[in-house]
Design an enzyme around this catalytic site. Structure first.
Site, PDB file in Angstrom:
ATOM      1  CG  HIS A 239      -2.856  -5.644  -7.856  1.00 52.44           C
ATOM      2  ND1 HIS A 239      -3.968  -6.301  -7.378  1.00 52.44           N
ATOM      3  CD2 HIS A 239      -2.742  -4.518  -7.100  1.00 52.44           C
ATOM      4  CE1 HIS A 239      -4.493  -5.614  -6.385  1.00 52.44           C
ATOM      5  NE2 HIS A 239      -3.770  -4.532  -6.190  1.00 52.44           N
TER       6      HIS A 239
ATOM      7  CG  HIS B 264      -2.079  -0.971   1.032  1.00 56.70           C
ATOM      8  ND1 HIS B 264      -2.767  -1.526   2.087  1.00 56.70           N
ATOM      9  CD2 HIS B 264      -2.647  -1.499  -0.090  1.00 56.70           C
ATOM     10  CE1 HIS B 264      -3.710  -2.332   1.628  1.00 56.70           C
ATOM     11  NE2 HIS B 264      -3.644  -2.346   0.319  1.00 56.70           N
TER      12      HIS B 264
END
Length: 214
Positions: free
Chosen positions: A183, A52
């Site tokens: 992703h 993150h």
């Protein structure tokens, strides 16, 4: 998004030397010890999540691209988060790869290597390399892309392995099956795209540039 960036990143993460809390109370009070007794919670793991930090670094650079005169805090925060992720995420347990989570003193907590963390690292490095042209970002991009190709890409069955253990072997302790494509797709696309407020917008901008150059 700018309001969220100001509150969560420019204020809280900056004051914590670019360590970013994952969990907050209803009044936005940080909960750094959340799930300390259950650190491998499937969706709410304890500690700082390396992926993150990379993701926010990239998102801040994309946000920066929407301003005619972007505030300096965006670039500073993006850099702080990126450097923290590299320092505490890459190979800190002696083996190549990005750990999932670390404790607040930098010790590894979950040493497994989720595919999405490496994908976010590649995407962030690509964005920094495209923005600055600096060799170190290009070198990191190359190194992490090579790592992903060697360990995550499933050459026999296609797609990426979802998770590797700390010895970089495919693991199924977190989830079974293959991961979502989101992703990995961005990690493949972003190195060749101009910086924009989103990946979709970057693809559109690139196609527009190509059409206009014909």
């Amino acid at each position: 998004m700018d309001a969220l960036a100001r509150r969560t990143l420019n204020v809280r993460a900056r004051s914590a030397k670019w360590w970013l809390n994952e969990h907050y109370g209803q009044d936005w009070t940080p909960l750094p010890e959340f799930n300390v007794d259950n650190p491998r919670d499937e969706f709410h793991p304890y500690g700082m999540t390396i992926g993150h930090l990379f993701e926010w670094s990239r998102l801040l650079l994309e946000l920066e691209s929407t301003f005619e005169q972007p505030p300096l805090r965006l670039r500073e925060a993006a850099s702080g988060l990126y450097e923290t992720a590299v320092k505490y995420g890459w190979a800190i347990d002696g083996a190549d790869g990005f750990l999932y989570t670390v404790a607040w003193d930098g010790r590894p907590v979950i040493r497994d290597r989720p595919h999405w963390v490496t994908a976010e690292a590649i995407s962030a490095a690509a964005t920094w390399a495209n923005l600055t042209g600096e060799a170190r970002y290009a070198n990191q991009l190359q190194s992490w892309t090579t790592y992903a190709q060697s360990h995550f890409v499933d050459k026999e069955h296609g797609s990426w392995h979802h998770l590797l253990d700390h010895d970089n072997r495919p693991s199924y302790t977190m989830w079974s099956g293959k991961p979502d494509i989101y992703h990995a797709l961005q990690a493949v696309l972003l190195p060749d795209l101009p910086i924009a407020e989103s990946t979709v917008r970057a693809v559109i901008n690139l196609q527009t540039e190509r059409n206009e150059s014909r």
